[in-house]
Design a protein around this motif. Structure first.
Motif, PDB file in Angstrom:
ATOM      1  N   VAL A  29      21.479  29.425 -14.011  1.00 14.78           N
ATOM      2  CA  VAL A  29      22.328  30.593 -13.809  1.00 14.78           C
ATOM      3  C   VAL A  29      21.671  31.494 -12.772  1.00 14.78           C
ATOM      4  O   VAL A  29      20.450  31.489 -12.606  1.00 14.78           O
ATOM      5  CB  VAL A  29      22.562  31.379 -15.113  1.00 14.78           C
ATOM      6  N   ARG A  30      22.480  32.275 -12.091  1.00 13.03           N
ATOM      7  CA  ARG A  30      21.954  33.085 -10.993  1.00 13.03           C
ATOM      8  C   ARG A  30      21.609  34.515 -11.404  1.00 13.03           C
ATOM      9  O   ARG A  30      21.174  35.314 -10.571  1.00 13.03           O
ATOM     10  CB  ARG A  30      22.951  33.113  -9.833  1.00 13.03           C
ATOM     11  N   PHE A  31      21.806  34.875 -12.657  1.00 13.20           N
ATOM     12  CA  PHE A  31      21.516  36.248 -13.075  1.00 13.20           C
ATOM     13  C   PHE A  31      20.186  36.325 -13.811  1.00 13.20           C
ATOM     14  O   PHE A  31      19.655  35.328 -14.298  1.00 13.20           O
ATOM     15  CB  PHE A  31      22.636  36.795 -13.971  1.00 13.20           C
ATOM     16  N   GLY A  32      19.655  37.533 -13.877  1.00 16.64           N
ATOM     17  CA  GLY A  32      18.441  37.798 -14.637  1.00 16.64           C
ATOM     18  C   GLY A  32      18.694  38.918 -15.622  1.00 16.64           C
ATOM     19  O   GLY A  32      19.837  39.189 -15.997  1.00 16.64           O
ATOM     20  N   PHE A  33      17.646  39.587 -16.026  1.00 14.47           N
ATOM     21  CA  PHE A  33      17.748  40.658 -17.018  1.00 14.47           C
ATOM     22  C   PHE A  33      17.660  42.047 -16.401  1.00 14.47           C
ATOM     23  O   PHE A  33      17.522  43.032 -17.120  1.00 14.47           O
ATOM     24  CB  PHE A  33      16.642  40.504 -18.072  1.00 14.47           C
ATOM     25  N   GLY A  34      17.723  42.153 -15.076  1.00 18.91           N
ATOM     26  CA  GLY A  34      17.635  43.459 -14.430  1.00 18.91           C
ATOM     27  C   GLY A  34      16.203  43.856 -14.136  1.00 18.91           C
ATOM     28  O   GLY A  34      15.247  43.212 -14.587  1.00 18.91           O
ATOM     29  N   ARG A  35      16.038  44.924 -13.382  1.00 19.68           N
ATOM     30  CA  ARG A  35      14.710  45.336 -12.899  1.00 19.68           C
ATOM     31  C   ARG A  35      13.751  45.660 -14.042  1.00 19.68           C
ATOM     32  O   ARG A  35      12.543  45.467 -13.905  1.00 19.68           O
ATOM     33  CB  ARG A  35      14.838  46.542 -11.972  1.00 19.68           C
ATOM     34  N   ILE A  36      14.274  46.156 -15.146  1.00 19.43           N
ATOM     35  CA  ILE A  36      13.411  46.472 -16.288  1.00 19.43           C
ATOM     36  C   ILE A  36      13.281  45.254 -17.196  1.00 19.43           C
ATOM     37  O   ILE A  36      12.179  44.853 -17.571  1.00 19.43           O
ATOM     38  CB  ILE A  36      13.962  47.677 -17.072  1.00 19.43           C
ATOM     39  N   GLY A  37      14.409  44.640 -17.543  1.00 18.71           N
ATOM     40  CA  GLY A  37      14.390  43.512 -18.461  1.00 18.71           C
ATOM     41  C   GLY A  37      13.575  42.346 -17.971  1.00 18.71           C
ATOM     42  O   GLY A  37      12.918  41.652 -18.766  1.00 18.71           O
ATOM     43  N   GLU A  38      13.572  42.093 -16.643  1.00 15.77           N
ATOM     44  CA  GLU A  38      12.831  40.956 -16.106  1.00 15.77           C
ATOM     45  C   GLU A  38      11.326  41.142 -16.209  1.00 15.77           C
ATOM     46  O   GLU A  38      10.570  40.190 -16.021  1.00 15.77           O
ATOM     47  CB  GLU A  38      13.223  40.708 -14.654  1.00 15.77           C
ATOM     48  N   ARG A  39      10.905  42.356 -16.521  1.00 11.16           N
ATOM     49  CA  ARG A  39       9.479  42.623 -16.733  1.00 11.16           C
ATOM     50  C   ARG A  39       9.116  42.696 -18.206  1.00 11.16           C
ATOM     51  O   ARG A  39       7.962  42.930 -18.558  1.00 11.16           O
ATOM     52  CB  ARG A  39       9.086  43.918 -16.010  1.00 11.16           C
ATOM     53  N   VAL A  40      10.116  42.489 -19.054  1.00 10.32           N
ATOM     54  CA  VAL A  40       9.895  42.458 -20.501  1.00 10.32           C
ATOM     55  C   VAL A  40       9.938  41.023 -21.025  1.00 10.32           C
ATOM     56  O   VAL A  40       9.080  40.614 -21.816  1.00 10.32           O
ATOM     57  CB  VAL A  40      10.952  43.312 -21.227  1.00 10.32           C
ATOM     58  N   LEU A  41      10.936  40.246 -20.564  1.00 10.69           N
ATOM     59  CA  LEU A  41      11.071  38.853 -20.968  1.00 10.69           C
ATOM     60  C   LEU A  41      11.246  37.977 -19.737  1.00 10.69           C
ATOM     61  O   LEU A  41      11.825  38.413 -18.740  1.00 10.69           O
ATOM     62  CB  LEU A  41      12.279  38.662 -21.891  1.00 10.69           C
ATOM     63  N   VAL A  42      10.741  36.753 -19.815  1.00 13.86           N
ATOM     64  CA  VAL A  42      10.945  35.789 -18.733  1.00 13.86           C
ATOM     65  C   VAL A  42      12.430  35.447 -18.672  1.00 13.86           C
ATOM     66  O   VAL A  42      13.016  35.022 -19.670  1.00 13.86           O
ATOM     67  CB  VAL A  42      10.113  34.512 -18.982  1.00 13.86           C
ATOM     68  N   ASP A  43      13.042  35.639 -17.505  1.00 11.67           N
ATOM     69  CA  ASP A  43      14.466  35.345 -17.355  1.00 11.67           C
ATOM     70  C   ASP A  43      14.662  34.149 -16.421  1.00 11.67           C
ATOM     71  O   ASP A  43      13.705  33.634 -15.829  1.00 11.67           O
ATOM     72  CB  ASP A  43      15.238  36.581 -16.886  1.00 11.67           C
ATOM     73  N   PRO A  44      15.900  33.654 -16.282  1.00 15.02           N
ATOM     74  CA  PRO A  44      16.130  32.457 -15.459  1.00 15.02           C
ATOM     75  C   PRO A  44      15.711  32.614 -14.005  1.00 15.02           C
ATOM     76  O   PRO A  44      15.216  31.645 -13.410  1.00 15.02           O
ATOM     77  CB  PRO A  44      17.646  32.249 -15.585  1.00 15.02           C
ATOM     78  N   LYS A  45      15.900  33.781 -13.406  1.00 11.69           N
ATOM     79  CA  LYS A  45      15.495  33.977 -12.008  1.00 11.69           C
ATOM     80  C   LYS A  45      13.984  33.885 -11.874  1.00 11.69           C
ATOM     81  O   LYS A  45      13.460  33.295 -10.927  1.00 11.69           O
ATOM     82  CB  LYS A  45      16.002  35.332 -11.509  1.00 11.69           C
ATOM     83  N   PHE A  46      13.268  34.493 -12.810  1.00 12.62           N
ATOM     84  CA  PHE A  46      11.814  34.509 -12.790  1.00 12.62           C
ATOM     85  C   PHE A  46      11.256  33.093 -12.913  1.00 12.62           C
ATOM     86  O   PHE A  46      10.397  32.671 -12.136  1.00 12.62           O
ATOM     87  CB  PHE A  46      11.320  35.381 -13.951  1.00 12.62           C
ATOM     88  N   HIS A  47      11.763  32.328 -13.882  1.00 11.56           N
ATOM     89  CA  HIS A  47      11.202  31.000 -14.119  1.00 11.56           C
ATOM     90  C   HIS A  47      11.655  29.992 -13.065  1.00 11.56           C
ATOM     91  O   HIS A  47      10.933  29.038 -12.770  1.00 11.56           O
ATOM     92  CB  HIS A  47      11.583  30.501 -15.510  1.00 11.56           C
ATOM     93  N   ARG A  48      12.840  30.198 -12.479  1.00 11.53           N
ATOM     94  CA  ARG A  48      13.303  29.278 -11.439  1.00 11.53           C
ATOM     95  C   ARG A  48      12.342  29.289 -10.254  1.00 11.53           C
ATOM     96  O   ARG A  48      12.137  28.257  -9.593  1.00 11.53           O
ATOM     97  CB  ARG A  48      14.719  29.663 -11.000  1.00 11.53           C
ATOM     98  N   LEU A  49      11.742  30.431  -9.968  1.00 17.21           N
ATOM     99  CA  LEU A  49      10.758  30.493  -8.884  1.00 17.21           C
ATOM    100  C   LEU A  49       9.524  29.654  -9.209  1.00 17.21           C
ATOM    101  O   LEU A  49       8.900  29.089  -8.318  1.00 17.21           O
ATOM    102  CB  LEU A  49      10.361  31.947  -8.615  1.00 17.21           C
ATOM    103  N   HIS A  50       9.173  29.563 -10.482  1.00  8.74           N
ATOM    104  CA  HIS A  50       8.047  28.722 -10.880  1.00  8.74           C
ATOM    105  C   HIS A  50       8.336  27.248 -10.600  1.00  8.74           C
ATOM    106  O   HIS A  50       7.425  26.464 -10.322  1.00  8.74           O
ATOM    107  CB  HIS A  50       7.759  28.926 -12.363  1.00  8.74           C
ATOM    108  N   HIS A  51       9.615  26.862 -10.656  1.00  5.02           N
ATOM    109  CA  HIS A  51      10.013  25.466 -10.447  1.00  5.02           C
ATOM    110  C   HIS A  51      10.391  25.170  -8.994  1.00  5.02           C
ATOM    111  O   HIS A  51      10.851  24.062  -8.716  1.00  5.02           O
ATOM    112  CB  HIS A  51      11.196  25.118 -11.353  1.00  5.02           C
ATOM    113  N   MET A  52      10.230  26.113  -8.101  1.00  6.26           N
ATOM    114  CA  MET A  52      10.646  25.889  -6.710  1.00  6.26           C
ATOM    115  C   MET A  52       9.848  24.759  -6.054  1.00  6.26           C
ATOM    116  O   MET A  52       8.696  24.499  -6.393  1.00  6.26           O
ATOM    117  CB  MET A  52      10.482  27.172  -5.889  1.00  6.26           C
ATOM    118  N   VAL A  53      10.482  24.080  -5.106  1.00  5.84           N
ATOM    119  CA  VAL A  53       9.789  23.064  -4.326  1.00  5.84           C
ATOM    120  C   VAL A  53       8.748  23.729  -3.436  1.00  5.84           C
ATOM    121  O   VAL A  53       8.968  24.825  -2.906  1.00  5.84           O
ATOM    122  CB  VAL A  53      10.793  22.277  -3.457  1.00  5.84           C
TER     123      VAL A  53
END
Length: 359
Positions: A226-250
């Motif tokens: 999915v292309r959404f995350g938890f917002g500027r505050i939420g993404e620093r509280v819980l790992v969201d799909p945008k955050f973890h997708r960067l970990h899986h980048m080529v």
């Protein structure tokens, strides 16, 4: 809430009486399998997790995909991995297997006939926690998540461990089913590490089940396409799909260390604390640039396990397999520093195996 709790307890009792107890008697493991009620709860938790993945996370991938795929052929095997992993419950069952050893060592209060139960782990070291169970669970979770963070970093830094863990990263179509895609050798190793930490902290089996459920659900969501995350505050509280997708980048050859980021399982706090957090990058294709690992996508479950095991054996028996650093694998499964591997990059991100970022 009391009604739901009562129904849940009754359901656990029914499953224990009609399914688990007959099964352990048939298999002649009644004396070693652990409490049937705890096993029943674990199975029900697994089914609940499957329901959430299939009927909540999967529809979100259709509504708001991070990458658009013409077809989802590569995700099918990950769905099989999820079914096998959840119904096997590696972390919980490893914990239940280790419990008798902890009892022999006095780790959970000794023998059942040795008198009143003695507190163990954190409750033994800090008796104050006996009267503050919610704070105790929070501490359990912080320790569990911190251990996972460092274990995850080790999976990427130690070549023989990356030989196993790389199978998880080889998926080009990362989806809500991808979390449980992995080498079973790696899975057993992870499970015993996390279970041992749980035993050392004195975590009860039911609490460990809840720890595992919360962690797994967040990870299932963080792998969701999915292309959404938890917002500027939420993404620093819980790992969201945008955050973890960067970990899986080529791997980007122009910025080769960019993908060494976002190792957190549930809490991005550890990445922020230890300098591995990455925010604000655009959506990138997932997978690996090493063709030896990318070839996992050409195999089924057995073939993937075999290839990961061959990479592991090729690395663990060589000095280079113990030297910290990012590696690729040569034709003889020898680990090669990625910045010296002549074949990088070769990944193509078009066609049915890959996908284009959604607008």
């Amino acid at each position: 809430m009391s009604l739901l709790a009562s129904l849940w307890t009754q359901l656990i009792a029914w499953v224990s009486t009609h399914l688990v107890e007959p099964a352990v008697v048939f298999l002649h493991i009644a004396d070693s399998a652990g409490n049937p009620l705890e096993i029943s709860e674990a199975l029900l938790i697994a089914l609940l997790q499957l329901f959430i993945i299939g009927f909540i996370f999967r529809p979100l991938e259709t509504l708001a995909p991070a990458e658009r795929w013409e077809e989802r052929g590569l995700t099918r095997i990950d769905r099989l991995y999820t079914l096998l992993m959840l119904l096997g419950l590696f972390p919980l069952f490893s914990y239940l297997i280790l419990t008798p050893f902890a009892n022999m060592l006095g780790g959970l209060g000794g023998e059942a006939d040795a008198g009143p139960a003695v507190s163990s782990g954190l409750k033994h070291w800090v008796p104050w926690f006996e009267d503050h169970p919610y704070l105790l669970f929070l501490v359990y979770y912080l320790v569990y998540d911190c251990v996972y963070y460092w274990m995850h970093r080790a999976q990427h830094a130690i070549p023989w461990w990356w030989a196993l863990h790389s199978m998880h990263h080889s998926q080009r179509q990362m989806s809500c089913w991808t979390n449980d895609r992995g080498s079973y050798i790696d899975g057993v190793l992870q499970s015993f590490i996390l279970a041992t930490v749980g035993l050392a902290m004195g975590v009860e089996p039911s609490e460990f089940a809840l720890l595992s459920l919360l962690s797994e659900l967040v990870q299932n969501l963080s792998h969701t396409n999915v292309r959404f995350g938890f917002g500027r505050i939420g993404e620093r509280v819980l790992v969201d799909p945008k955050f973890h997708r960067l970990h899986h980048m080529v791997r980007d050859p122009e910025r080769p260390s960019l993908h060494n980021c976002n190792f957190g399982q549930v809490l991005p706090f550890w990445d922020m604390l230890f300098g591995t957090a990455l925010y604000g990058e655009k959506i990138r294709p997932t997978g690996v640039s090493d063709p030896m690992v990318d070839a996992d996508n050409d195999h089924g479950l057995v073939g993937q396990q075999w290839q990961a095991a061959r990479r592991f054996w090729g690395a663990v028996r060589r000095p280079a397999g113990w030297k910290l650093g990012e590696v690729s694998f040569g034709p003889d499964y020898a680990p090669i520093p990625s910045d010296q591997a002549e074949h990088l990059p070769v990944r193509a991100d078009t066609g049915p195996a890959g996908g284009a970022p959604a607008a």
